[in-house]
Design an enzyme around this catalytic site. Structure first.
Site, PDB file in Angstrom:
ATOM      1  N   LYS A  95       2.960  -2.571   5.811  1.00 47.50           N
ATOM      2  CA  LYS A  95       3.065  -2.759   4.379  1.00 47.50           C
ATOM      3  C   LYS A  95       4.469  -2.013   3.791  1.00 47.50           C
ATOM      4  O   LYS A  95       4.947  -2.556   2.813  1.00 47.50           O
ATOM      5  CB  LYS A  95       1.893  -1.562   3.744  1.00 47.50           C
TER       6      LYS A  95
ATOM      7  N   TYR B 139      -0.314  -0.371  10.418  1.00 45.72           N
ATOM      8  CA  TYR B 139      -0.482  -1.105   9.097  1.00 45.72           C
ATOM      9  C   TYR B 139       0.247  -0.546   7.795  1.00 45.72           C
ATOM     10  O   TYR B 139       0.864  -1.319   7.355  1.00 45.72           O
ATOM     11  CB  TYR B 139      -2.143  -0.511   8.521  1.00 45.72           C
TER      12      TYR B 139
ATOM     13  N   SER C 175       0.913  -1.186  -0.020  1.00 49.90           N
ATOM     14  CA  SER C 175      -0.062  -0.121  -0.097  1.00 49.90           C
ATOM     15  C   SER C 175       1.064   1.115   0.085  1.00 49.90           C
ATOM     16  O   SER C 175       2.047   1.272   0.405  1.00 49.90           O
ATOM     17  CB  SER C 175      -0.732  -0.034   1.390  1.00 49.90           C
TER      18      SER C 175
END
Ligand code: NAP
Ligand code: NAP
Lengths: 268, 264
Positions: free
Chosen positions: B168, B164, B151
Site C-alpha cells: 500500500k 500488505y 490504505s
C-alpha cells in the site's frame, strides 16, 4: 447502505462563513457553496466589496436554493471576528462550515531581515485569527454534533522558501491546527482539514504569474504543466464540507498540479 | 441535478473489485454522477448482478453500467478488461484500481515467499499493468484520472500486516511516479488511503470486539468508515473538482493519523 441515492455534494440548509471571499480562492469557495444550496457569508475588509460579491452570487443563483450575504471582517481584529460570527448566527441561527481563507503576507525576503511588526502581523493574521474564529464557532458545532472547519494553507508550509519564510511557517501551523482540532473536537463530529495549494491565479500571487516569460517557466515546472485556477482549489474544499468529506479529518490535502510529487527533471 | 464541479457525464470508468465494499460504492457513485461504469471482479455472475442493480438504482441521464469480469492478477484478463471497455465505449477516462488482496497475517519475518509475491503482484504490479494499458488512450485524449485505493496501513508499521502495508506504501509512490510520467498529458493520479472500513475484506478486524473497540476509541470521529465515506472522495478526484490535484494520497480515516498515540 443507503436505499435511495444520497447526494454526496449537497449543502442544502448549511450555513457557511468564508473569510477573504470577495476575490480569488475564497470567492470561488463562496460561489460554489451557494450553488450547492448553502447560505454563505461573504467577507473581507471592505464592506462594499462584500455586498457587491454577495449580490453577484445571488444573481447568479437565479432563484435556486442557496443565498449569500456580505458581512465585513478584518481578521486581525478580534472584535470583528466576533461580530462576523455573531451576525451570522443572528441572521441564520448557526455556523455549520467555517472556511479560514484570508491570510496575509506583508513581507518578502529573508527571514533574517523581517521586522518584528511584519512577523507579528503575519502570525496574528494567519494563525491567531484562525484560532479565534474556530473557538467562536466550535461551541455551536459541539451542541449540534456537526461541523466543518477548513483552513487554506499552502505548499509553502511543506518546504523551505527563499523569501516567504514567516508566511510559510504560518501555513505549516495551519496543518498542525487541523490535527489539533481533530484530536480535541473530533468526537463531536467536527471535521477539520487544511487545503494546501501551490501557485493559483489570484491577485495575491499576481507577482508570480503576471510576467508571461516567468509564467511559462513556472507552468512547465509543474507535472500538469500549469498553475491552478481558484475553482480547482475551491471544489476540493467544498467537497470536504459535504457528505463526501464526512469521515475525513485532520488532513492536509495538497492541491498543486503535481509539484510536490516529483520533478520532471531527473533527480538522483 | 448533478453539481457542475462533480459532474461525470460523458466519462467512462473502470473500477476493479467493484462487486462489493468500497469498489462497489465507488462504481455506484460514479454512475450516479453521470459516468458509464465497468463493474468488475473475479466472478462473472457477481459482476452481472451488480451492474444490473446499478442500472436499476443509481444511474442518472445516459449513464450505464456493464459487467466485465477480471482477476487483476492475470495480465491477459487486465488486457481484456481494458479492451472490452474500449470496444464498448471507445474511451476510458477514469481508472480506479481498487481490488487488492491480503493472503497472509503475521510477522513479515516469517512470511512465505509465495504470499509476498502474491501481495506485491496483485496489489502493485497489476495496478502498473492497468495504468500502462489505459495510458495510451488517456494520453491521446489528453485527459484522464487514475485512482488507487491504498490504505493507512501503508503509512505505519504493523505487527501482522507488514507486506500488505508495503504494497500500500508502494501504491502511494506509484501515483507520484504516474504523476511525473503522465502529468504532462493531463492525466491525474492519486491514492485514497482509508483506515478501517466496514467491508468483508476487513471483517476479521471489525467483528472482533476488542479490535473494534480499539479502532473506534483511537479514531477521533469515534466510528469506523462506511464505503460511502470513501466513494464521495473518489468522485471528487475523478471529476472536474480534481483537475489540478495529482500525485497525492488522501488519507480518509476518521482522524486516526492526526491522533496517533492518543490512546496508546
Ligand atoms: N494564490 C496563491 O497562489 C495561493 C497559494 C497558496 C495558498 N494561498 C492561500 O489562499 C488564500 C486566499 O488567497 P488568494 O490567493 O485567493 O488571495 P486574493 O485573491 O488576493 O484574495 C484575498 C481575499 O482576502 C481578503 N483579505 C485580505 N486581507 C484580509 C484581512 N486582513 N481580513 C479579511 N480579509 C482579507 C481580500 O479582500 P479585501 O482586500 O477586501 O480585504 C480578498 O477577498 C490565502 O490563505 C493564501 O495564503 C494562495
Ligand atoms: N476495508 C478496509 O478496512 C480497507 C481499509 C483500507 C484499504 N482498503 C482497500 O480497499 C480496497 C477494497 O477493499 P474492500 O474492503 O472494499 O474489500 P471487499 O468488500 O472484500 O471487496 C473486494 C472486491 O474486490 C474483488 N476482488 C478480490 N480479489 C480480486 C482479484 N484478485 N481480482 C479482481 N477483483 C478481486 C471482490 O470480488 P470477487 O471476490 O468476486 O473477486 C470484491 O468485489 C482494497 O484495495 C483494500 O486494500 C480496505
Amino acid at each position: 447502505m443507503a436505499e435511495t441515492p444520497e447526494e454526496m455534494f449537497d449543502l442544502g440548509g448549511k450555513v457557511a462563513i468564508v473569510t477573504g471571499s470577495t476575490k480569488g480562492i475564497g470567492r470561488a469557495i463562496a460561489e460554489q457553496m451557494a450553488a450547492l444550496g448553502a447560505r454563505v457569508v461573504v467577507s473581507s475588509r471592505k464592506a462594499d466589496a462584500c455586498d457587491q460579491v454577495a449580490a453577484e452570487i445571488n444573481a447568479a443563483l437565479d432563484g435556486s436554493a442557496g443565498e449569500a450575504v456580505g458581512i465585513p471582517c478584518h481578521i486581525l481584529h478580534r472584535e470583528q471576528c466576533e461580530a462576523l460570527v455573531q451576525r451570522t448566527v443572528d441572521r441564520w441561527g448557526r455556523v455549520d462550515i467555517l472556511v479560514c481563507n484570508a491570510a496575509l503576507n506583508p513581507f518578502l525576503g529573508s527571514l533574517r531581515d523581517i521586522p518584528d511588526e511584519a512577523f507579528d502581523k503575519t502570525i496574528d493574521a494567519n494563525i491567531k485569527s484562525n484560532v479565534w474564529l474556530t473557538n467562536l464557532v466550535i461551541p455551536g458545532m459541539i451542541e449540534r454534533r456537526d461541523g466543518v472547519i477548513l483552513i487554506i494553507g499552502s505548499t509553502g508550509g511543506l518546504r523551505g522558501t527563499e523569501n516567504l519564510g514567516t508566511y510559510a511557517m504560518t501555513k505549516a501551523a495551519d496543518m498542525q491546527l487541523v490535527r489539533n482540532l481533530t484530536v480535541e473536537w473530533g468526537r463531536y463530529n467536527i471535521r477539520a482539514n487544511c487545503i494546501a495549494p501551490s501557485l493559483v491565479k489570484t491577485d495575491m500571487a499576481k507577482a508570480l504569474w503576471s510576467d508571461p516569460r516567468r509564467l511559462d517557466i513556472v507552468n512547465r515546472s509543474y507535472p500538469l504543466q500549469r498553475i491552478g485556477e481558484p475553482d480547482e482549489v475551491a471544489a476540493i474544499a467544498v467537497a470536504l464540507a459535504s457528505r463526501a468529506g464526512q469521515w475525513m479529518t485532520g488532513q492536509t490535502i495538497v492541491v498543486d498540479g503535481g509539484m510536490m510529487a516529483g520533478s520532471l527533471v531527473s533527480e538522483a | 441535478m448533478i453539481p457542475r464541479m462533480y459532474d461525470l457525464s460523458g466519462k467512462v470508468a473502470i473500477v476493479t473489485g467493484s462487486t462489493k465494499g468500497i469498489g462497489r460504492s465507488i462504481a455506484e457513485q460514479l454512475a450516479h454522477h453521470g459516468a458509464r461504469v465497468v463493474v468488475s471482479s473475479r466472478k462473472a455472475d457477481a459482476c452481472d448482478a451488480v451492474a444490473a442493480e446499478i442500472n436499476a438504482k443509481w444511474v442518472r441521464g445516459p449513464a450505464e453500467a456493464i459487467a466485465v469480469p477480471c482477476h487483476i492478477g492475470h495480465k491477459d484478463q487486465c488486457r481484456h478488461l481494458v479492451d472490452r471497455t474500449l470496444a464498448k465505449w471507445g474511451q476510458v477516462d477514469i481508472l480506479v484500481c481498487n481490488a487488492a488482496v491480503n493472503p497472509y497475517m503475521g510477522s513479515l519475518m516469517e512470511m512465505p515467499d509465495e504470499a509476498f509475491d502474491k501481495i506485491m503482484s496483485v496489489n502493485v504490479r497489476s495496478n502498473i499493468w492497468l495504468a500502462s494499458m489505459v495510458g495510451p488512450h488517456m494520453k491521446a485524449q489528453r485527459d484522464g484520472t487514475i485512482i488507487v485505493i491504498s490504505s493507512t496501513g501503508g503509512l505505519r508499521g504493523s505487527a501482522v500486516l507488514g507486506a500488505y502495508g508495503l504494497s500500500k506504501a508502494a501504491d502511494m509512490h506509484l501515483v507520484r511516479n504516474l504523476t511525473v510520467e503522465y502529468g504532462p498529458y493531463n492525466i491525474r493520479s492519486n491514492c485514497i488511503a482509508p483506515a478501517l472500513v466496514r467491508t468483508d475484506f476487513a471483517r476479521a478486524l471489525w467483528e472482533d470486539p476488542q479490535r473494534y473497540e480499539t479502532a473506534i476509541r483511537s479514531y477521533p470521529l469515534g466510528r469506523i468508515g462506511e464505503p460511502e465515506d470513501i466513494s464521495g472522495i473518489a468522485v471528487m478526484l475523478a471529476s472536474k473538482a480534481g483537475a489540478w490535484i495529482t500525485g497525492q494520497t488522501l488519507v480518509v480515516d476518521g482522524g486516526a493519523m492526526a491522533a496517533i498515540g492518543r490512546y496508546a
